[in-house]
Design an enzyme around this catalytic site. Sequence first.
Site, PDB file in Angstrom:
ATOM      1  N   ASP A 107      -2.760   6.382  -7.207  1.00 45.63           N
ATOM      2  CA  ASP A 107      -1.360   6.696  -6.953  1.00 45.63           C
ATOM      3  C   ASP A 107      -0.847   7.520  -8.144  1.00 45.63           C
ATOM      4  O   ASP A 107      -1.050   8.733  -8.186  1.00 45.63           O
ATOM      5  CB  ASP A 107      -0.625   5.359  -6.780  1.00 45.63           C
ATOM      6  CG  ASP A 107       0.799   5.496  -6.277  1.00 45.63           C
ATOM      7  OD1 ASP A 107       1.377   6.583  -6.396  1.00 45.63           O
ATOM      8  OD2 ASP A 107       1.359   4.511  -5.770  1.00 45.63           O
ATOM      9  N   PHE A 156       3.724   3.993   1.929  1.00 51.71           N
ATOM     10  CA  PHE A 156       3.126   2.733   1.474  1.00 51.71           C
ATOM     11  C   PHE A 156       2.106   2.270   2.508  1.00 51.71           C
ATOM     12  O   PHE A 156       2.446   2.045   3.668  1.00 51.71           O
ATOM     13  CB  PHE A 156       4.187   1.650   1.259  1.00 51.71           C
ATOM     14  CG  PHE A 156       3.602   0.442   0.568  1.00 51.71           C
ATOM     15  CD1 PHE A 156       3.599   0.346  -0.813  1.00 51.71           C
ATOM     16  CD2 PHE A 156       3.012  -0.577   1.315  1.00 51.71           C
ATOM     17  CE1 PHE A 156       3.026  -0.755  -1.448  1.00 51.71           C
ATOM     18  CE2 PHE A 156       2.445  -1.678   0.680  1.00 51.71           C
ATOM     19  CZ  PHE A 156       2.452  -1.762  -0.704  1.00 51.71           C
ATOM     20  N   ARG A 169      -5.317  -7.615   3.532  1.00 54.53           N
ATOM     21  CA  ARG A 169      -6.407  -6.838   2.932  1.00 54.53           C
ATOM     22  C   ARG A 169      -7.610  -6.770   3.874  1.00 54.53           C
ATOM     23  O   ARG A 169      -8.476  -5.918   3.737  1.00 54.53           O
ATOM     24  CB  ARG A 169      -6.841  -7.467   1.605  1.00 54.53           C
ATOM     25  CG  ARG A 169      -5.794  -7.439   0.505  1.00 54.53           C
ATOM     26  CD  ARG A 169      -6.412  -7.947  -0.797  1.00 54.53           C
ATOM     27  NE  ARG A 169      -5.433  -8.249  -1.825  1.00 54.53           N
ATOM     28  CZ  ARG A 169      -4.986  -7.362  -2.722  1.00 54.53           C
ATOM     29  NH1 ARG A 169      -5.423  -6.139  -2.720  1.00 54.53           N
ATOM     30  NH2 ARG A 169      -4.104  -7.744  -3.644  1.00 54.53           N
TER      31      ARG A 169
HETATM   32  C1  PRP Z   1      -3.508  -0.662  -6.993  1.00 57.81           C
HETATM   33  C2  PRP Z   1      -4.805   0.092  -6.762  1.00 57.81           C
HETATM   34  C3  PRP Z   1      -5.047   0.775  -8.062  1.00 57.81           C
HETATM   35  C4  PRP Z   1      -3.646   1.029  -8.568  1.00 57.81           C
HETATM   36  C5  PRP Z   1      -3.284   2.462  -8.331  1.00 57.81           C
HETATM   37  O1  PRP Z   1      -3.839  -1.869  -7.598  1.00 57.81           O
HETATM   38  O2  PRP Z   1      -5.863  -0.775  -6.418  1.00 57.81           O
HETATM   39  O3  PRP Z   1      -5.772  -0.044  -8.965  1.00 57.81           O
HETATM   40  O4  PRP Z   1      -2.756   0.182  -7.862  1.00 57.81           O
HETATM   41  O5  PRP Z   1      -2.012   2.772  -8.821  1.00 57.81           O
HETATM   42  P1  PRP Z   1      -1.778   3.813  -9.985  1.00 57.81           P
HETATM   43  O6  PRP Z   1      -2.636   5.028  -9.718  1.00 57.81           O
HETATM   44  O7  PRP Z   1      -0.308   4.106  -9.865  1.00 57.81           O
HETATM   45  O8  PRP Z   1      -2.122   3.171 -11.289  1.00 57.81           O
HETATM   46  P2  PRP Z   1      -2.875  -3.137  -7.654  1.00 57.81           P
HETATM   47  O9  PRP Z   1      -2.241  -3.207  -9.009  1.00 57.81           O
HETATM   48  O10 PRP Z   1      -1.961  -3.101  -6.457  1.00 57.81           O
HETATM   49  O11 PRP Z   1      -3.866  -4.355  -7.571  1.00 57.81           O
HETATM   50  P3  PRP Z   1      -4.805  -4.871  -6.375  1.00 57.81           P
HETATM   51  O12 PRP Z   1      -5.908  -3.851  -6.200  1.00 57.81           O
HETATM   52  O13 PRP Z   1      -5.297  -6.181  -6.877  1.00 57.81           O
HETATM   53  O14 PRP Z   1      -3.942  -4.990  -5.128  1.00 57.81           O
END
Ligand code: PRP
Length: 178
Positions: A107, A156, A169
């Site tokens: 992201d 989202f 998930r």
């Molecule tokens: C999500 C995804 C990435 C991160 C990307 O993890 O898995 O690790 O966000 O976002 P960014 O590019 O803005 O840093 P999340 O923190 O939601 O954890 P999860 O995978 O345990 O759901």
Amino acid sequence: MPDNYRLSKGILIDEDTLQDRIEVLGGQINHDYAGMTGLLLVCVLKGGVLFLTDLMRRIHVPHAIDFMAVSSYGVGQRETSGVVRIDMDLRQSIEGKHLLIVEDIVDTGTTLNYLKGLLQSRQPASIKICALLNKPSRRVADIHIDYIGFDIPDVFVYGYGLDLDELYRNLPYVAIAK
Ligand code: PRP
């Protein structure tokens, strides 16, 4: 429509499209790492777990797997906090290994930027990144992604490893949240 249709605007990427693309990514990885030893797939939990298990079945180069748990979003938050926390680290030395980081989504790039820097300091032979989903319009950190499944718009998404407030998930497709 998804079974959880009340939460969803519909399916963004269906199961067949996901699996076909993962097959192609696996083929590219097989080509690029052919004949190499010491390949280690580093799955970023929790979101990357479904992608890892499907991807690794398409990778025929001998490889090991390991896991890191990283979080930048809290429960109930749909925006990154900008702060990356390592909840669980690798269980092995990565010195001299060829690392392929397996992520569900990039992201802002904050998470991978931090993670790549951290792992680079441990002196692996190489580091590449494989992300199933990419939101280029949201990028803040300048991070190169070597293998991308799909570029997606700024919506989202959940399913196929990604959560909606820690649920869903398990869905075999990627859906758009309302
Ligand atoms: C999500 C995804 C990435 C991160 C990307 O993890 O898995 O690790 O966000 O976002 P960014 O590019 O803005 O840093 P999340 O923190 O939601 O954890 P999860 O995978 O345990 O759901």
